[in-house]
Scaffold this active site. Structure first.
Site, PDB file in Angstrom:
ATOM      1  N   ARG A   1      11.824  -2.363  11.049  1.00 34.09           N
ATOM      2  CA  ARG A   1      10.725  -1.382  11.534  1.00 34.09           C
ATOM      3  C   ARG A   1      10.285  -2.112  12.815  1.00 34.09           C
ATOM      4  O   ARG A   1      10.306  -3.333  12.760  1.00 34.09           O
ATOM      5  CB  ARG A   1       9.524  -1.292  10.489  1.00 34.09           C
TER       6      ARG A   1
ATOM      7  N   ARG B   1      -9.493   1.577   8.631  1.00 31.30           N
ATOM      8  CA  ARG B   1      -8.868   0.018   8.899  1.00 31.30           C
ATOM      9  C   ARG B   1     -10.012  -0.580   9.831  1.00 31.30           C
ATOM     10  O   ARG B   1      -9.975  -1.814  10.161  1.00 31.30           O
ATOM     11  CB  ARG B   1      -7.659   0.284   9.928  1.00 31.30           C
TER      12      ARG B   1
ATOM     13  N   ARG C   1      -0.330  -8.685  13.577  1.00 25.01           N
ATOM     14  CA  ARG C   1      -0.831  -7.611  12.708  1.00 25.01           C
ATOM     15  C   ARG C   1      -1.808  -8.331  11.754  1.00 25.01           C
ATOM     16  O   ARG C   1      -3.082  -7.738  11.363  1.00 25.01           O
ATOM     17  CB  ARG C   1       0.164  -6.780  11.813  1.00 25.01           C
TER      18      ARG C   1
ATOM     19  N   ARG D   1      12.023  -6.740   4.995  1.00 25.27           N
ATOM     20  CA  ARG D   1      11.960  -5.201   4.962  1.00 25.27           C
ATOM     21  C   ARG D   1      12.945  -4.500   5.825  1.00 25.27           C
ATOM     22  O   ARG D   1      12.968  -4.689   7.072  1.00 25.27           O
ATOM     23  CB  ARG D   1      10.534  -4.608   5.282  1.00 25.27           C
TER      24      ARG D   1
ATOM     25  N   LYS E   1       1.031  -1.201  -0.003  1.00 30.72           N
ATOM     26  CA  LYS E   1      -0.047   0.130  -0.030  1.00 30.72           C
ATOM     27  C   LYS E   1       0.907   1.585  -0.026  1.00 30.72           C
ATOM     28  O   LYS E   1       0.706   2.270  -0.786  1.00 30.72           O
ATOM     29  CB  LYS E   1      -0.955  -0.001   1.323  1.00 30.72           C
TER      30      LYS E   1
HETATM   31  P1  AP5 Z   1       4.900  -1.663   1.997  1.00 36.88           P
HETATM   32  O1  AP5 Z   1       4.585  -0.707   0.585  1.00 36.88           O
HETATM   33  O2  AP5 Z   1       5.695  -1.060   3.115  1.00 36.88           O
HETATM   34  O3  AP5 Z   1       3.487  -2.390   2.446  1.00 36.88           O
HETATM   35  P2  AP5 Z   1       2.446  -1.587   3.333  1.00 36.88           P
HETATM   36  O4  AP5 Z   1       1.140  -2.302   2.702  1.00 36.88           O
HETATM   37  O5  AP5 Z   1       2.178  -0.277   3.334  1.00 36.88           O
HETATM   38  O6  AP5 Z   1       2.765  -2.307   4.579  1.00 36.88           O
HETATM   39  P3  AP5 Z   1       2.960  -1.772   6.105  1.00 36.88           P
HETATM   40  O7  AP5 Z   1       3.705  -2.833   6.861  1.00 36.88           O
HETATM   41  O8  AP5 Z   1       3.421  -0.101   5.892  1.00 36.88           O
HETATM   42  O9  AP5 Z   1       1.369  -1.673   6.356  1.00 36.88           O
HETATM   43  P4  AP5 Z   1       0.719  -1.835   7.859  1.00 36.88           P
HETATM   44  O10 AP5 Z   1      -0.650  -1.364   7.402  1.00 36.88           O
HETATM   45  O11 AP5 Z   1       0.713  -2.768   8.682  1.00 36.88           O
HETATM   46  O12 AP5 Z   1       1.320  -0.480   8.430  1.00 36.88           O
HETATM   47  P5  AP5 Z   1       0.927   1.152   8.974  1.00 36.88           P
HETATM   48  O13 AP5 Z   1       1.987   1.733   8.935  1.00 36.88           O
HETATM   49  O14 AP5 Z   1      -0.130   1.343   8.138  1.00 36.88           O
HETATM   50  O15 AP5 Z   1       5.772  -2.753   1.570  1.00 36.88           O
HETATM   51  C1  AP5 Z   1       6.201  -3.765   2.270  1.00 36.88           C
HETATM   52  C2  AP5 Z   1       7.662  -4.407   1.779  1.00 36.88           C
HETATM   53  O16 AP5 Z   1       7.289  -5.097   0.703  1.00 36.88           O
HETATM   54  C3  AP5 Z   1       8.619  -3.341   1.502  1.00 36.88           C
HETATM   55  O17 AP5 Z   1       9.902  -3.950   1.885  1.00 36.88           O
HETATM   56  C4  AP5 Z   1       8.512  -3.001  -0.163  1.00 36.88           C
HETATM   57  O18 AP5 Z   1       9.582  -2.605  -0.538  1.00 36.88           O
HETATM   58  C5  AP5 Z   1       8.214  -4.551  -0.472  1.00 36.88           C
HETATM   59  N1  AP5 Z   1       7.137  -4.609  -1.759  1.00 36.88           N
HETATM   60  C6  AP5 Z   1       6.156  -3.801  -1.845  1.00 36.88           C
HETATM   61  N2  AP5 Z   1       5.566  -3.958  -2.843  1.00 36.88           N
HETATM   62  C7  AP5 Z   1       6.119  -5.092  -3.522  1.00 36.88           C
HETATM   63  C8  AP5 Z   1       5.932  -6.141  -4.683  1.00 36.88           C
HETATM   64  N3  AP5 Z   1       4.749  -5.739  -5.575  1.00 36.88           N
HETATM   65  N4  AP5 Z   1       6.573  -7.022  -4.660  1.00 36.88           N
HETATM   66  C9  AP5 Z   1       7.824  -7.432  -3.972  1.00 36.88           C
HETATM   67  N5  AP5 Z   1       7.911  -6.403  -2.921  1.00 36.88           N
HETATM   68  C10 AP5 Z   1       7.257  -5.578  -2.540  1.00 36.88           C
HETATM   69  O19 AP5 Z   1       0.338   0.888  10.604  1.00 36.88           O
HETATM   70  C11 AP5 Z   1       1.321   0.574  11.456  1.00 36.88           C
HETATM   71  C12 AP5 Z   1       0.619   0.600  12.716  1.00 36.88           C
HETATM   72  O20 AP5 Z   1       0.258   1.874  12.901  1.00 36.88           O
HETATM   73  C13 AP5 Z   1      -0.812  -0.534  13.110  1.00 36.88           C
HETATM   74  O21 AP5 Z   1      -0.238  -1.937  13.109  1.00 36.88           O
HETATM   75  C14 AP5 Z   1      -1.482   0.367  13.887  1.00 36.88           C
HETATM   76  O22 AP5 Z   1      -1.115  -0.151  15.245  1.00 36.88           O
HETATM   77  C15 AP5 Z   1      -1.324   1.908  13.606  1.00 36.88           C
HETATM   78  N6  AP5 Z   1      -2.256   2.479  12.535  1.00 36.88           N
HETATM   79  C16 AP5 Z   1      -1.871   2.892  11.465  1.00 36.88           C
HETATM   80  N7  AP5 Z   1      -3.175   3.300  10.952  1.00 36.88           N
HETATM   81  C17 AP5 Z   1      -4.119   2.861  11.761  1.00 36.88           C
HETATM   82  C18 AP5 Z   1      -5.449   3.116  11.546  1.00 36.88           C
HETATM   83  N8  AP5 Z   1      -6.150   3.631  10.577  1.00 36.88           N
HETATM   84  N9  AP5 Z   1      -6.372   2.804  12.613  1.00 36.88           N
HETATM   85  C19 AP5 Z   1      -5.503   2.315  13.833  1.00 36.88           C
HETATM   86  N10 AP5 Z   1      -4.366   2.025  13.879  1.00 36.88           N
HETATM   87  C20 AP5 Z   1      -3.586   2.252  12.842  1.00 36.88           C
END
Ligand code: AP5
Length: 232
Positions: free
Chosen positions: A156, A90, A167, A129, A15
């Protein structure tokens, strides 16, 4: 008319990667709730420090806190032409709150893209990652330091094996129902996120343009109102 996009999908689906690229190419702000929380933690913001306890365990931060952060961000003038949301909504409660905000804004359709990737691949991606310890950007393959600022690469905080599994569980329980909330809309699309990033990007661009064209403003407002009432 504005273009408002939500990137949905489990942790590690890509994402953030696609949201960053799409927002840059279309001149829209990328709004990532995860990034905003991590920036708040760096700045020692008390709300973000409280949220960190939940993030470190792989749990979600409460709806009230997150909705307030997003509502505040969407009042900034740079969001007038539209925005790309990454990591929000979410929960069904967050999705209903966003619909209410969209009705107040009355600016273009809300396109929802679900990035689908098998769980095994998600675990593999998150396990390998690395991010920049200084600016938080995902590391580029084969580079020993951050391609953006030269900072040192680190794991991370929530990419620890057990936390990743939590998660993924939380995603199934709290976030998968959000897909059902949106699925019937004419602006909902699913992209195969297991492909190479460039192919995901090509498919996604085509789908978003198609969905935006399909989502007439009046129709989307009608659909949104209906879903918001269902969630109440
Ligand atoms: P990446 O692009 O970083 O993937 P992502 O889907 O963004 O993954 P995240 O781990 O950032 O998502 P998340 O939803 O867990 O974290 P968030 O920060 O929102 O890609 C991942 C890896 O794969 C990278 O190394 C990339 O290079 C690689 N990659 C990408 N595309 C690829 C492809 N096509 N092929 C191969 N490799 C690829 O949330 C973190 C925490 O914050 C949550 O757990 C929660 O506690 C809190 N939080 C955030 N938002 C909310 C909310 N709305 N409500 C409540 N709590 C929240």
């Amino acid at each position: 008319m504005g273009l408002n996009v939500i990137m949905m999908g489990p942790p590690g689906a890509g994402k953030g990667t696609q949201a960053e690229r799409f927002a840059r190419e279309r001149g829209l702000p990328k709004i990532s709730t995860g990034d905003m929380l991590r920036e708040g933690i760096k700045e020692q913001n008390p709300v973000a420090l409280e949220a960190k306890k939940l993030m470190d365990r792989g749990e979600l931060v409460d709806d009230g806190t997150i909705i307030a952060i997003v509502r505040d961000r969407l009042t900034r003038p740079d969001t007038r032409p539209g925005f790309v949301l990454d990591g929000f909504p979410r929960t069904v409660g967050q999705a209903a709150a966003l619909d209410r905000l969209m009705e107040e804004r009355a600016q273009g359709p809300l396109v929802v893209v679900d990035v689908m990737v098998p769980e095994q691949e998600l675990v593999k991606r998150l396990g390998s990652r690395r991010i920049c310890g200084r600016c938080g950007t995902n590391a580029e393959a084969g580079k020993p330091v951050c391609g953006k600022c030269g900072g040192e690469l680190v794991v991370r905080a929530d990419d620890d094996g057990q936390v990743v599994l939590e998660r993924l569980k939380v995603y199934e329980r709290a976030t998968r129902p959000v897909l059902e909330y949106y699925r019937a809309r004419s602006t909902f699309r699913v992209v195969n996120g297991a492909q190479a990033p460039d192919q995901v990007a090509r498919d996604m661009d085509r789908m978003i343009d198609d969905a935006a064209a399909a989502g007439g403003k009046a129709r989307v407002a009608g659909e949104s109102r209906m879903s918001a009432r269902v969630a109440e």
